[in-house]
Every structure is written in structure tokens, then in C-alpha cells.
Write a protein that holds these residues in place. Structure first.
Motif, PDB file in Angstrom:
ATOM      1  N   ILE A 248       0.830  -1.203   0.000  1.00 12.11           N
ATOM      2  CA  ILE A 248       0.000   0.000   0.000  1.00 12.11           C
ATOM      3  C   ILE A 248       0.864   1.252   0.000  1.00 12.11           C
ATOM      4  O   ILE A 248       0.673   2.166  -0.817  1.00 12.11           O
ATOM      5  CB  ILE A 248      -0.941   0.001   1.227  1.00 12.11           C
ATOM      6  CG1 ILE A 248      -1.964  -1.132   1.108  1.00 12.11           C
ATOM      7  CG2 ILE A 248      -1.658   1.343   1.337  1.00 12.11           C
ATOM      8  CD1 ILE A 248      -2.887  -1.239   2.291  1.00 12.11           C
ATOM      9  N   MET A 249       1.866   1.287   0.894  1.00 14.80           N
ATOM     10  CA  MET A 249       2.686   2.489   1.012  1.00 14.80           C
ATOM     11  C   MET A 249       3.584   2.670  -0.203  1.00 14.80           C
ATOM     12  O   MET A 249       3.691   3.773  -0.747  1.00 14.80           O
ATOM     13  CB  MET A 249       3.550   2.409   2.280  1.00 14.80           C
ATOM     14  CG  MET A 249       4.080   3.754   2.727  1.00 14.80           C
ATOM     15  SD  MET A 249       2.741   4.863   3.157  1.00 14.80           S
ATOM     16  CE  MET A 249       3.387   6.422   2.563  1.00 14.80           C
ATOM     17  N   SER A 250       4.231   1.591  -0.653  1.00 13.34           N
ATOM     18  CA  SER A 250       5.078   1.724  -1.831  1.00 13.34           C
ATOM     19  C   SER A 250       4.246   1.987  -3.077  1.00 13.34           C
ATOM     20  O   SER A 250       4.708   2.640  -4.021  1.00 13.34           O
ATOM     21  CB  SER A 250       5.915   0.454  -2.021  1.00 13.34           C
ATOM     22  OG  SER A 250       5.091  -0.673  -2.265  1.00 13.34           O
ATOM     23  N   GLY A 251       2.990   1.498  -3.084  1.00 12.25           N
ATOM     24  CA  GLY A 251       2.099   1.795  -4.197  1.00 12.25           C
ATOM     25  C   GLY A 251       1.747   3.265  -4.266  1.00 12.25           C
ATOM     26  O   GLY A 251       1.649   3.842  -5.359  1.00 12.25           O
ATOM     27  N   VAL A 252       1.556   3.867  -3.100  1.00  8.31           N
ATOM     28  CA  VAL A 252       1.299   5.315  -3.065  1.00  8.31           C
ATOM     29  C   VAL A 252       2.488   6.069  -3.646  1.00  8.31           C
ATOM     30  O   VAL A 252       2.322   7.007  -4.445  1.00  8.31           O
ATOM     31  CB  VAL A 252       1.014   5.769  -1.618  1.00  8.31           C
ATOM     32  CG1 VAL A 252       0.943   7.299  -1.535  1.00  8.31           C
ATOM     33  CG2 VAL A 252      -0.282   5.162  -1.120  1.00  8.31           C
ATOM     34  N   ILE A 253       3.691   5.646  -3.258  1.00  8.41           N
ATOM     35  CA  ILE A 253       4.906   6.296  -3.770  1.00  8.41           C
ATOM     36  C   ILE A 253       5.034   6.090  -5.273  1.00  8.41           C
ATOM     37  O   ILE A 253       5.382   7.019  -6.025  1.00  8.41           O
ATOM     38  CB  ILE A 253       6.143   5.758  -3.027  1.00  8.41           C
ATOM     39  CG1 ILE A 253       6.057   6.091  -1.534  1.00  8.41           C
ATOM     40  CG2 ILE A 253       7.420   6.338  -3.620  1.00  8.41           C
ATOM     41  CD1 ILE A 253       7.157   5.473  -0.697  1.00  8.41           C
ATOM     42  N   THR A 254       4.725   4.867  -5.746  1.00  7.79           N
ATOM     43  CA  THR A 254       4.819   4.578  -7.174  1.00  7.79           C
ATOM     44  C   THR A 254       3.832   5.415  -7.980  1.00  7.79           C
ATOM     45  O   THR A 254       4.176   5.965  -9.037  1.00  7.79           O
ATOM     46  CB  THR A 254       4.560   3.086  -7.432  1.00  7.79           C
ATOM     47  OG1 THR A 254       5.524   2.312  -6.730  1.00  7.79           O
ATOM     48  CG2 THR A 254       4.638   2.767  -8.911  1.00  7.79           C
ATOM     49  N   LEU A 255       2.601   5.526  -7.485  1.00  7.60           N
ATOM     50  CA  LEU A 255       1.600   6.340  -8.175  1.00  7.60           C
ATOM     51  C   LEU A 255       2.040   7.800  -8.227  1.00  7.60           C
ATOM     52  O   LEU A 255       1.858   8.478  -9.242  1.00  7.60           O
ATOM     53  CB  LEU A 255       0.246   6.224  -7.472  1.00  7.60           C
ATOM     54  CG  LEU A 255      -0.485   4.886  -7.616  1.00  7.60           C
ATOM     55  CD1 LEU A 255      -1.705   4.841  -6.721  1.00  7.60           C
ATOM     56  CD2 LEU A 255      -0.900   4.654  -9.065  1.00  7.60           C
ATOM     57  N   ALA A 256       2.620   8.277  -7.137  1.00  6.36           N
ATOM     58  CA  ALA A 256       3.098   9.658  -7.109  1.00  6.36           C
ATOM     59  C   ALA A 256       4.243   9.864  -8.094  1.00  6.36           C
ATOM     60  O   ALA A 256       4.312  10.898  -8.776  1.00  6.36           O
ATOM     61  CB  ALA A 256       3.530  10.033  -5.697  1.00  6.36           C
ATOM     62  N   GLN A 257       5.128   8.884  -8.192  1.00  5.77           N
ATOM     63  CA  GLN A 257       6.250   8.987  -9.122  1.00  5.77           C
ATOM     64  C   GLN A 257       5.795   8.967 -10.574  1.00  5.77           C
ATOM     65  O   GLN A 257       6.458   9.538 -11.444  1.00  5.77           O
ATOM     66  CB  GLN A 257       7.249   7.855  -8.865  1.00  5.77           C
ATOM     67  CG  GLN A 257       8.010   7.984  -7.549  1.00  5.77           C
ATOM     68  CD  GLN A 257       8.896   6.784  -7.276  1.00  5.77           C
ATOM     69  OE1 GLN A 257       8.768   5.741  -7.913  1.00  5.77           O
ATOM     70  NE2 GLN A 257       9.805   6.928  -6.323  1.00  5.77           N
ATOM     71  N   HIS A 258       4.655   8.306 -10.846  1.00  8.43           N
ATOM     72  CA  HIS A 258       4.123   8.263 -12.208  1.00  8.43           C
ATOM     73  C   HIS A 258       3.219   9.462 -12.499  1.00  8.43           C
ATOM     74  O   HIS A 258       2.538   9.493 -13.530  1.00  8.43           O
ATOM     75  CB  HIS A 258       3.342   6.968 -12.433  1.00  8.43           C
ATOM     76  CG  HIS A 258       4.221   5.771 -12.659  1.00  8.43           C
ATOM     77  ND1 HIS A 258       4.909   5.150 -11.640  1.00  8.43           N
ATOM     78  CD2 HIS A 258       4.535   5.069 -13.790  1.00  8.43           C
ATOM     79  CE1 HIS A 258       5.600   4.123 -12.122  1.00  8.43           C
ATOM     80  NE2 HIS A 258       5.389   4.052 -13.428  1.00  8.43           N
ATOM     81  N   GLY A 259       3.213  10.430 -11.610  1.00 12.00           N
ATOM     82  CA  GLY A 259       2.426  11.631 -11.829  1.00 12.00           C
ATOM     83  C   GLY A 259       0.963  11.518 -11.474  1.00 12.00           C
ATOM     84  O   GLY A 259       0.173  12.415 -11.790  1.00 12.00           O
ATOM     85  N   MET A 260       0.568  10.433 -10.801  1.00 15.63           N
ATOM     86  CA  MET A 260      -0.840  10.258 -10.409  1.00 15.63           C
ATOM     87  C   MET A 260      -1.037  10.720  -8.968  1.00 15.63           C
ATOM     88  O   MET A 260      -1.426   9.944  -8.088  1.00 15.63           O
ATOM     89  CB  MET A 260      -1.256   8.788 -10.554  1.00 15.63           C
ATOM     90  CG  MET A 260      -1.023   8.206 -11.931  1.00 15.63           C
ATOM     91  SD  MET A 260      -1.478   6.447 -12.012  1.00 15.63           S
ATOM     92  CE  MET A 260      -0.920   6.008 -13.650  1.00 15.63           C
ATOM     93  N   LEU A 261      -0.753  11.981  -8.698  1.00  7.65           N
ATOM     94  CA  LEU A 261      -0.815  12.495  -7.327  1.00  7.65           C
ATOM     95  C   LEU A 261      -2.221  12.436  -6.727  1.00  7.65           C
ATOM     96  O   LEU A 261      -2.365  12.049  -5.558  1.00  7.65           O
ATOM     97  CB  LEU A 261      -0.281  13.934  -7.295  1.00  7.65           C
ATOM     98  CG  LEU A 261       1.223  14.096  -7.591  1.00  7.65           C
ATOM     99  CD1 LEU A 261       1.615  15.573  -7.587  1.00  7.65           C
ATOM    100  CD2 LEU A 261       2.049  13.327  -6.571  1.00  7.65           C
TER     101      LEU A 261
END
Length: 207
Positions: free
Chosen positions: A80-93
Motif C-alpha cells: 500500500i505504502m510503496s504503491g502510493v509512492i509509485t503512483l506519485a512517481q508516475h504523476g498520479m498524485l
């Protein structure tokens, strides 16, 4: 004065008000015939059981991969936490914020909040009934948003399908988290909020 002190009971099936003595056992509803108890039977035991089960499942829900974001044929499972970071890195803030709030903040608050309600009612903790009922209503209110991130993941899995360019797959953590959401919702429903006022009366009489 509580409704039970005035000889009034509400049927949880049809919401009909029924007359009964305060010390009387279960009665039949005058409208639908269902059993009407003074309070929900074994409400504390059932709520504790659901809450503890949800707390146990919350561990694998956070440790197991909840989704895998594949980009150009490469990707790694995310919790969950790394997924949040991954989404943020892909520009899906915005999506990252929704997943963080719905997956981290809301379940944690619900687990802690219901646990505090149960503990305060059972142990007669110095907490006003108005504070307890406000917490209960807030837990019920945020419960409707608990499945939001699961819906977001389901939509992403269905929509983000560009073969080798990009894709998103759900993981085992999503199943565990969905179970946590359902169990916390059932715990909030199983808990009888009338015990809050019973607890307050007992504290007042004790003092």
C-alpha cells in the motif's frame, strides 16, 4: 431518561417502537413479530471478535503486494505504502492521495476508534457520552468511503491495459485489505451505541 427507562424499545428490523418493562426479556415486535431485545445480544463480544480479526488481517494487507504497476514490460509488486509512492512517481498524485487516505488513514482511524469505544464502555473510562457518540457517528460516516481505494485499484486494473507499454495488476494484499474494510464495517454495525448511554448512567449512579 433513556427510552428503555420509559418502557420503549425499538425493533431493529422495522423500526417499530414497542412497549416493554425495563427488566423484561426479549419481546415480539407488534408490527413484524421479530424479537426485540433491550440491547443487541453479545454486541461487545461480536464487535471485539470482528475488530481483532480485522486488526490481524491489516498486517498482511500492508505487507503483501496490493498491486503491480508494469511499465514497458517491467514492474515490481507494491504494498500500500510503496504503491502510493509509485503512483506519485508516475504523476498520479490525486490517485496517490486517495489511496493513502483510504488505505492508511481511514482503516487505522476505524480500528483505533472502535477499539477506544469498546474499551471506554467496558472499562468505564473518563470520556463523555457526547465524545463517544461523536466518534461513533464519525466512524459510521467514513465507513462509506472505506472501499474507495479498492474501487480505484479495480478501475486502474481494468483501464490501464496497454500491452507491454503499461498495465496494473491487483495483488493478494488487495484481498486482505478488502476483508479488513468489510470486517470494520460489520464491527461498526454490530456495536450497539445505546451502550454508551447505559455506561454513562452507570457511571453517574456509581459516583
Amino acid at each position: 431518561m433513556r427510552a428503555i427507562d420509559a418502557g420503549i424499545r425499538v425493533c431493529l428490523e422495522c423500526q417499530q417502537l414497542n412497549r416493554a418493562a425495563a427488566d423484561e426479556g426479549p419481546i415480539a415486535c407488534s408490527r413484524c413479530g421479530a424479537k426485540v431485545h433491550p440491547r443487541r445480544p453479545n454486541t461487545l463480544v461480536r464487535t471485539w471478535a470482528l475488530l481483532i480479526t480485522a486488526a490481524i488481517l491489516y498486517i498482511p494487507a500492508n505487507l503483501l503486494p496490493i498491486m503491480t504497476v508494469n511499465s514497458f514490460g517491467r514492474g515490481s509488486p507494491d504494498t500500500i505504502m510503496s504503491g502510493v509512492i509509485t503512483l506519485a512517481q508516475h504523476g498520479m498524485l490525486p490517485i496517490a492521495a486517495v489511496v493513502f487516505i483510504a488505505s492508511i488513514l481511514v482503516p487505522t482511524f476505524k480500528l483505533v476508534g472502535i477499539g477506544l469505544l469498546l474499551y471506554s464502555v467496558q472499562r468505564h473510562q473518563p470520556m463523555s457520552a457526547r465524545q463517544r457518540i461523536f466518534m461513533y457517528r464519525f466512524i459510521e460516516w467514513i465507513g462509506r468511503w472505506s472501499m474507495l481505494d479498492i474501487f480505484v485499484i479495480a478501475i486502474l486494473v481494468a483501464l490501464v491495459r496497454f500491452d507491454s507499454l503499461a498495465s496494473i495488476d491487483a495483488g493478494a494484499g488487495a484481498i486482505a485489505f478488502a476483508c479488513v474494510v468489510v470486517l470494520t464495517m460489520l464491527a461498526a454495525i454490530t456495536f450497539d451505541p445505546r451502550l454508551i448511554w447505559d455506561n454513562t448512567d452507570s457511571e453517574t449512579n456509581h459516583d
